[in-house]
Design a protein around this motif. Structure first.
Motif, PDB file in Angstrom:
ATOM      1  N   THR A 287       0.776  -1.524   0.010  1.00  0.00           N
ATOM      2  CA  THR A 287      -0.134  -0.307  -0.122  1.00  0.00           C
ATOM      3  C   THR A 287       0.632   1.022   0.036  1.00  0.00           C
ATOM      4  O   THR A 287       0.215   1.989  -0.766  1.00  0.00           O
ATOM      5  CB  THR A 287      -0.688   0.270   0.857  1.00  0.00           C
ATOM      6  OG1 THR A 287      -1.723  -0.858   1.032  1.00  0.00           O
ATOM      7  CG2 THR A 287      -1.448   1.468   1.159  1.00  0.00           C
ATOM      8  N   ARG A 288       1.914   1.065   0.521  1.00  0.00           N
ATOM      9  CA  ARG A 288       3.038   2.234   0.707  1.00  0.00           C
ATOM     10  C   ARG A 288       3.213   2.016  -1.092  1.00  0.00           C
ATOM     11  O   ARG A 288       3.775   3.593  -1.087  1.00  0.00           O
ATOM     12  CB  ARG A 288       4.074   2.369   2.240  1.00  0.00           C
ATOM     13  CG  ARG A 288       4.873   3.423   2.282  1.00  0.00           C
ATOM     14  CD  ARG A 288       5.968   2.792   3.424  1.00  0.00           C
ATOM     15  NE  ARG A 288       6.818   4.219   3.264  1.00  0.00           N
ATOM     16  CZ  ARG A 288       6.233   5.204   3.972  1.00  0.00           C
ATOM     17  NH1 ARG A 288       5.433   5.640   4.305  1.00  0.00           N
ATOM     18  NH2 ARG A 288       7.038   5.889   4.574  1.00  0.00           N
ATOM     19  N   PHE A 289       3.783   1.369  -1.537  1.00  0.00           N
ATOM     20  CA  PHE A 289       4.707   1.988  -2.613  1.00  0.00           C
ATOM     21  C   PHE A 289       3.504   2.193  -3.409  1.00  0.00           C
ATOM     22  O   PHE A 289       3.692   3.348  -5.064  1.00  0.00           O
ATOM     23  CB  PHE A 289       4.761   0.043  -2.876  1.00  0.00           C
ATOM     24  CG  PHE A 289       5.275   0.545  -4.802  1.00  0.00           C
ATOM     25  CD1 PHE A 289       6.682   0.648  -4.855  1.00  0.00           C
ATOM     26  CD2 PHE A 289       4.178  -0.024  -5.434  1.00  0.00           C
ATOM     27  CE1 PHE A 289       7.164   1.343  -6.625  1.00  0.00           C
ATOM     28  CE2 PHE A 289       4.873  -0.382  -6.949  1.00  0.00           C
ATOM     29  CZ  PHE A 289       6.641   0.190  -6.739  1.00  0.00           C
ATOM     30  N   LEU A 290       2.024   2.030  -4.195  1.00  0.00           N
ATOM     31  CA  LEU A 290       0.927   2.450  -4.614  1.00  0.00           C
ATOM     32  C   LEU A 290       0.927   3.237  -4.311  1.00  0.00           C
ATOM     33  O   LEU A 290       0.749   4.709  -5.137  1.00  0.00           O
ATOM     34  CB  LEU A 290      -0.254   0.999  -3.956  1.00  0.00           C
ATOM     35  CG  LEU A 290       0.179  -0.330  -4.771  1.00  0.00           C
ATOM     36  CD1 LEU A 290      -1.742  -0.516  -4.157  1.00  0.00           C
ATOM     37  CD2 LEU A 290       0.274   0.229  -6.283  1.00  0.00           C
ATOM     38  N   THR A 291       0.831   4.476  -3.080  1.00  0.00           N
ATOM     39  CA  THR A 291       0.430   5.879  -2.516  1.00  0.00           C
ATOM     40  C   THR A 291       1.763   6.773  -3.726  1.00  0.00           C
ATOM     41  O   THR A 291       0.980   7.669  -3.785  1.00  0.00           O
ATOM     42  CB  THR A 291       0.353   5.861  -1.058  1.00  0.00           C
ATOM     43  OG1 THR A 291       1.880   5.315   0.146  1.00  0.00           O
ATOM     44  CG2 THR A 291      -0.922   5.318  -0.406  1.00  0.00           C
ATOM     45  N   ARG A 292       3.020   5.842  -2.692  1.00  0.00           N
ATOM     46  CA  ARG A 292       3.668   6.791  -3.578  1.00  0.00           C
ATOM     47  C   ARG A 292       3.671   6.890  -4.770  1.00  0.00           C
ATOM     48  O   ARG A 292       4.128   7.902  -5.732  1.00  0.00           O
ATOM     49  CB  ARG A 292       4.885   6.326  -2.648  1.00  0.00           C
ATOM     50  CG  ARG A 292       5.649   6.531  -1.877  1.00  0.00           C
ATOM     51  CD  ARG A 292       6.430   6.816  -1.054  1.00  0.00           C
ATOM     52  NE  ARG A 292       7.557   6.429  -0.148  1.00  0.00           N
ATOM     53  CZ  ARG A 292       8.180   6.534   0.645  1.00  0.00           C
ATOM     54  NH1 ARG A 292       9.604   5.893  -0.515  1.00  0.00           N
ATOM     55  NH2 ARG A 292       8.837   6.686   2.219  1.00  0.00           N
TER      56      ARG A 292
END
Length: 577
Positions: A287-292
């Motif tokens: 999720t952190r990768f997608l949000t970035r």
């Protein structure tokens, strides 16, 4: 544990021996009638009682008695067993402790003397107890209790136990003192290291570090760890001291068992939760990768480096926040089943409670959020625009999901709920200021006895003299209405800086008053009913009456005077073009 089978007359003799005081008392009173054959077995049998008593000796639980024997209730059975054991201890008899099987139960004996009986009437079948298991457990506990009873009557052993308890208590206190000293040293040392590191890095100075409260957070963490260590040491010390003495040893053993059981349960729970925690961590990383990734794309749209048909640059930032929030909410929903304790009743209860709070308190919240989305995606407002919302006028400094913040010309920050913004008329003075003219109006009312051309020329001259008014596009005057007693004139000008509208309007009004007084034209605002005896004007000699003075901030004070006739003629000529 020696166990021997007994039947028939032996069973009756052992029961009679165990409760000989009761039989003796019964023998002193004449029987009411002769007993029928076979009634002795019934009289000596075990039967279920309506009460239960836990037999405790030397402060150690032995067995729970639930049956009635020879009409004796469990409490009386426990008292009789205690008296027999006290007599044995007084006679320095400690064993052996045995269980002897009889029809339907066991007799617990010490040195061949019956202490009590255990039968099916004393068993809790719902808890999974059996007669054999309870009897074996009773023998083990009773043997330990007798040993501790002898120990409690041995002064030498008590003195040795007291010495060990004092030594353990002293060691515990010394450890707590050392932990306290280490806490103070560690707090000071960490504070010095943090200040030295931050100062050397150049990010901030020592005063800024204290203002950020990083040292307080660091001190709080160290204090929490220290308190936890102190509690563990105190708990261990108390357990050690209690286990030194026979009477308090069961308490110490229960405390140690509780601590070990808690550590074991927590450790087992942590090991069992590792697969779920790994899954949750994996979901968080993805999720952190997608949000970035989404944030980088929206930032490119906001800066104009990328284009999308369905999004504008000014809505890119709020859309990024909305998409990021939705991604994290989706991640929480997916990770929820893998969280440790998510299937427990407590976790479910907290979830239901939070859901009820959101349900009952979300009416106004949802209204504000939907209003914020409407303002964002209708592009009604932009950060930096100078606007008027109802009676509030100022620059937009924040567009949030719940409220809009306005900074007034007085430097005040005013927060307006988004639902209120949507419900009121909003005027944006900055939206078309860069691409086209945005005029600021001001109105005066003049009587019919003043030529309208003169009024128009004076208003245009006032606009020309006012600093902050654009020369292009040119100001213009409109006769807005012909009232019963006066004409309503509206002067429209373009200001150079929208954020200084109020101050530019102030200067413009000052120029209008000076020019109309100078040329003897009476302003009829706000209402005109009849002609006064004398004109309501300020003579030129009184323009700078005390405490005012030339150069004290009056509009046009620093301008060079011009001939009135030339100014009016120039204004009329300019207007005629």
């Amino acid at each position: 544990m020696p166990t021997r089978k007994m039947t028939g007359a032996a069973w009756i003799s052992w029961i009679a021996l165990a409760w000989s005081p009761v039989l003796a008392n019964q023998a002193q009173s004449p029987p009411a009638q002769a007993q029928a054959p076979g009634s002795a077995a019934t009289a000596l049998g075990f039967e279920r009682s309506g009460t239960s008593v836990e037999f405790v000796y030397a402060n150690r639980p032995i067995v729970t008695l639930r049956g009635r024997v020879l009409g004796r209730e469990p409490a009386e059975r426990a008292r009789g067993a205690t008296r027999i054991l006290d007599d044995l201890i007084d006679d320095h008899i400690s064993g052996p402790v045995e269980s002897r099987a009889i029809d339907g139960g066991y007799l617990i004996t010490v040195a061949s003397r019956v202490i009590l009986g255990v039968s099916s009437a004393d068993i809790d079948e719902l808890a999974g107890e059996t007669v054999d298991g309870v009897a074996a457990q009773t023998v083990s506990r009773l043997q330990q209790a007798i040993g501790e009873a002898f120990e409690a009557r041995a002064p030498a052993r008590l003195a040795a136990a007291a010495g060990l308890a004092i030594a353990g208590l002293a060691l515990g206190l010394l450890t707590l003192w050392g932990i306290a000293r280490a806490h103070r040293w560690l707090v000071d040392r960490l504070a010095q290291v943090s200040e030295r590191t931050i100062t050397r890095s150049g990010f901030a100075d020592a005063s800024s570090l204290r203002a950020m409260r990083l040292l307080e957070i660091q001190r709080g963490v160290v204090t929490a760890v220290t308190v936890a260590l102190g509690l563990v040491v105190a708990y261990g010390t108390l357990t050690f001291v209690l286990r030194r003495f026979p009477y308090t040893r069961p308490w110490g053993e229960s405390m140690r068992g509780f601590l070990l059981m808690t550590v074991e349960r927590l450790g087992g729970g942590a090991i069992d939760a590792l697969p779920g925690l790994f899954t949750v961590a994996l979901i968080v990383v993805i999720t952190r990768f997608l949000t970035r990734l989404v944030g980088l794309w929206f930032k490119a749209v906001e800066e104009g480096r990328a284009r999308a048909r369905w999004i504008y640059p000014e809505t890119a930032q709020p859309t990024r926040r909305l998409v990021t929030t939705l991604l994290w909410l989706f991640a929480v929903v997916v990770a929820y089943p893998y969280m440790p304790g998510s299937q427990t009743e407590a976790f479910k209860g907290v979830s239901v409670f939070l859901g009820l709070m959101v349900t009952f308190g979300s009416t106004g919240l949802v209204n504000q959020i939907m209003s914020g989305l409407m303002l964002t995606y209708s592009r009604a407002l932009r950060v930096g625009d100078y606007v008027r919302i109802g009676e509030i006028e100022g620059s937009v400094i924040h567009l949030g999901m719940l409220s809009t913040k306005i900074k007034s010309y007085r430097g005040e920050e005013q927060t307006i709920p988004n639902a209120v913004v949507v419900a009121q008329t909003t005027t944006d003075f900055s939206r078309f200021a860069e691409t086209g003219p945005v005029f600021m109006p001001t109105t005066v009312t003049i009587g019919y006895d003043t030529p309208w051309r003169q009024v128009q020329a004076l208003l245009l001259l006032a606009a020309e003299r006012t600093a902050g008014v654009k020369r292009e596009p040119k100001p213009y005057v409109i006769q807005e209405s012909l009232q019963d007693f006066y004409v309503k004139y509206t002067l429209c000008v373009c200001v150079e800086i929208q954020e200084r509208r109020v101050f530019t309007l102030h200067d413009l009004h000052a120029q209008i008053q000076d020019l109309f007084n100078e040329y003897g034209v009476q302003i009829m605002s706000p209402n005109y009913v009849f002609d006064p005896g004398t004109p309501k004007m300020v003579a030129k000699k009184d323009w700078y009456a005390a405490p005012a003075g030339l150069g004290n901030g009056s509009a046009g004070d620093e301008q060079q005077p011009r001939r009135p006739d030339d100014e009016i003629h120039a204004a009329q000529t300019h207007r005629g073009r």
